[in-house]
Write a protein that holds these residues in place. Structure first.
Motif, PDB file in Angstrom:
ATOM      1  N   UNK A   9      15.475  28.847 -57.143  1.00 35.69           N
ATOM      2  CA  UNK A   9      14.915  30.180 -56.990  1.00 35.69           C
ATOM      3  C   UNK A   9      15.051  30.608 -55.539  1.00 35.69           C
ATOM      4  N   UNK A  10      15.463  31.858 -55.320  1.00 35.16           N
ATOM      5  CA  UNK A  10      15.526  32.356 -53.954  1.00 35.16           C
ATOM      6  C   UNK A  10      14.205  33.027 -53.599  1.00 35.16           C
ATOM      7  N   UNK A  11      14.105  33.512 -52.370  1.00 35.01           N
ATOM      8  CA  UNK A  11      12.851  34.118 -51.907  1.00 35.01           C
ATOM      9  C   UNK A  11      12.483  35.389 -52.668  1.00 35.01           C
ATOM     10  N   UNK A  12      13.472  36.041 -53.277  1.00 36.77           N
ATOM     11  CA  UNK A  12      13.218  37.261 -54.034  1.00 36.77           C
ATOM     12  C   UNK A  12      12.789  36.973 -55.473  1.00 36.77           C
ATOM     13  N   UNK A  13      12.746  35.708 -55.862  1.00 37.65           N
ATOM     14  CA  UNK A  13      12.329  35.347 -57.206  1.00 37.65           C
ATOM     15  C   UNK A  13      13.450  35.262 -58.217  1.00 37.65           C
ATOM     16  N   UNK A  14      14.697  35.394 -57.788  1.00 36.30           N
ATOM     17  CA  UNK A  14      15.833  35.259 -58.699  1.00 36.30           C
ATOM     18  C   UNK A  14      16.038  33.801 -59.062  1.00 36.30           C
ATOM     19  N   UNK A  15      16.362  33.554 -60.308  1.00 38.87           N
ATOM     20  CA  UNK A  15      16.760  32.220 -60.746  1.00 38.87           C
ATOM     21  C   UNK A  15      18.277  32.159 -60.621  1.00 38.87           C
ATOM     22  N   UNK A  27      31.816  23.000 -72.832  1.00 41.86           N
ATOM     23  CA  UNK A  27      30.840  22.338 -71.978  1.00 41.86           C
ATOM     24  C   UNK A  27      30.153  23.281 -71.018  1.00 41.86           C
ATOM     25  N   UNK A  28      30.916  24.208 -70.425  1.00 40.37           N
ATOM     26  CA  UNK A  28      30.319  25.153 -69.492  1.00 40.37           C
ATOM     27  C   UNK A  28      29.367  26.098 -70.223  1.00 40.37           C
ATOM     28  N   UNK A  29      29.734  26.531 -71.399  1.00 36.87           N
ATOM     29  CA  UNK A  29      28.876  27.424 -72.177  1.00 36.87           C
ATOM     30  C   UNK A  29      27.544  26.753 -72.498  1.00 36.87           C
ATOM     31  N   UNK A  30      27.590  25.469 -72.835  1.00 36.09           N
ATOM     32  CA  UNK A  30      26.353  24.734 -73.132  1.00 36.09           C
ATOM     33  C   UNK A  30      25.453  24.660 -71.910  1.00 36.09           C
ATOM     34  N   UNK A  31      26.045  24.381 -70.752  1.00 41.08           N
ATOM     35  CA  UNK A  31      25.254  24.265 -69.526  1.00 41.08           C
ATOM     36  C   UNK A  31      24.646  25.609 -69.156  1.00 41.08           C
ATOM     37  N   UNK A  32      25.485  26.645 -69.079  1.00 38.81           N
ATOM     38  CA  UNK A  32      25.002  27.967 -68.686  1.00 38.81           C
ATOM     39  C   UNK A  32      23.974  28.478 -69.690  1.00 38.81           C
ATOM     40  N   UNK A  33      24.312  28.409 -70.971  1.00 37.65           N
ATOM     41  CA  UNK A  33      23.393  28.897 -71.997  1.00 37.65           C
ATOM     42  C   UNK A  33      22.089  28.130 -72.019  1.00 37.65           C
ATOM     43  N   UNK A  34      22.168  26.816 -71.917  1.00 37.76           N
ATOM     44  CA  UNK A  34      20.956  25.998 -71.944  1.00 37.76           C
ATOM     45  C   UNK A  34      20.016  26.308 -70.804  1.00 37.76           C
ATOM     46  N   UNK A  35      20.550  26.344 -69.578  1.00 39.38           N
ATOM     47  CA  UNK A  35      19.696  26.646 -68.422  1.00 39.38           C
ATOM     48  C   UNK A  35      19.183  28.076 -68.461  1.00 39.38           C
ATOM     49  N   UNK A  36      20.068  29.013 -68.791  1.00 42.29           N
ATOM     50  CA  UNK A  36      19.680  30.426 -68.808  1.00 42.29           C
ATOM     51  C   UNK A  36      18.567  30.683 -69.813  1.00 42.29           C
ATOM     52  N   UNK A  37      18.739  30.223 -71.036  1.00 39.54           N
ATOM     53  CA  UNK A  37      17.748  30.510 -72.066  1.00 39.54           C
ATOM     54  C   UNK A  37      16.450  29.723 -71.843  1.00 39.54           C
ATOM     55  N   UNK A  41      12.895  31.563 -71.368  1.00 39.38           N
ATOM     56  CA  UNK A  41      11.706  31.243 -72.169  1.00 39.38           C
ATOM     57  C   UNK A  41      10.531  30.827 -71.297  1.00 39.38           C
ATOM     58  N   UNK A  42      10.825  30.294 -70.100  1.00 33.30           N
ATOM     59  CA  UNK A  42       9.762  29.894 -69.182  1.00 33.30           C
ATOM     60  C   UNK A  42       9.316  31.037 -68.272  1.00 33.30           C
ATOM     61  N   UNK A  43       9.875  32.236 -68.485  1.00 31.71           N
ATOM     62  CA  UNK A  43       9.366  33.414 -67.798  1.00 31.71           C
ATOM     63  C   UNK A  43      10.255  34.069 -66.760  1.00 31.71           C
ATOM     64  N   UNK A  44      11.375  33.457 -66.409  1.00 33.08           N
ATOM     65  CA  UNK A  44      12.274  34.108 -65.444  1.00 33.08           C
ATOM     66  C   UNK A  44      12.924  35.330 -66.082  1.00 33.08           C
ATOM     67  N   UNK A  45      13.055  36.416 -65.305  1.00 31.14           N
ATOM     68  CA  UNK A  45      13.693  37.640 -65.800  1.00 31.14           C
ATOM     69  C   UNK A  45      14.768  38.177 -64.859  1.00 31.14           C
ATOM     70  N   UNK A  46      14.981  37.538 -63.734  1.00 28.83           N
ATOM     71  CA  UNK A  46      16.018  37.939 -62.779  1.00 28.83           C
ATOM     72  C   UNK A  46      16.911  36.736 -62.509  1.00 28.83           C
ATOM     73  N   UNK A  73      17.413  41.004 -65.906  1.00 31.12           N
ATOM     74  CA  UNK A  73      18.428  41.464 -64.965  1.00 31.12           C
ATOM     75  C   UNK A  73      19.314  40.264 -64.647  1.00 31.12           C
ATOM     76  N   UNK A  74      20.590  40.369 -65.007  1.00 33.85           N
ATOM     77  CA  UNK A  74      21.527  39.269 -64.795  1.00 33.85           C
ATOM     78  C   UNK A  74      22.670  39.779 -63.929  1.00 33.85           C
ATOM     79  N   UNK A  75      22.840  39.146 -62.790  1.00 37.70           N
ATOM     80  CA  UNK A  75      23.926  39.480 -61.879  1.00 37.70           C
ATOM     81  C   UNK A  75      24.943  38.347 -61.915  1.00 37.70           C
ATOM     82  N   UNK A  76      26.213  38.713 -62.051  1.00 36.29           N
ATOM     83  CA  UNK A  76      27.279  37.717 -62.072  1.00 36.29           C
ATOM     84  C   UNK A  76      27.988  37.716 -60.727  1.00 36.29           C
TER      85      UNK A  76
END
Length: 96
Positions: A9-15, A27-37, A41-46, A73-76
């Motif tokens: 997490x950065x100082x602005x609260x982004x995950x 494999x990459x889809x599993x990692x990204x999807x698993x962490x993101x979701x 579910x744990x409350x992150x929205x940025x 809000x998802x920034x790539x």
């Protein structure tokens, strides 16, 4: 297998999810999807997702689903960001 720093997490609260390498067979889809979701579910929205340029179709589908379906809000960032943006335009007529 794909490698990622689990998240930070950065100082602005982004995950921030940083994917550093990719594998075949989703494999990459599993990692990204698993962490993101899980973080969603744990409350992150940025989110900031940093992607290498060698992302595959499954990863683009996972990220596209998150962009279109989550109330977040998802920034790539990174070389893979342009590939996901192009995929969204071509497959879903959506622009970020």
């Amino acid at each position: 297998m794909a490698r990622t720093q689990t998240y930070e997490h950065d100082d602005a609260g982004n995950c921030i999810l940083t994917v550093s390498a990719a594998s075949q067979n989703g494999g990459m889809a599993q990692v990204v999807g698993g962490h993101l979701f899980r973080r969603y579910l744990e409350g992150d929205r940025h989110f900031i997702i940093r992607l290498p340029g060698n992302i595959g179709l499954t990863t683009m589908e996972v990220i596209s689903g998150a962009l279109l379906g989550l109330n977040a809000k998802i920034t790539l960032e990174g070389d893979g960001a342009a590939r996901v943006e192009e995929f969204l335009r071509e497959q879903h007529d959506h622009q970020i």
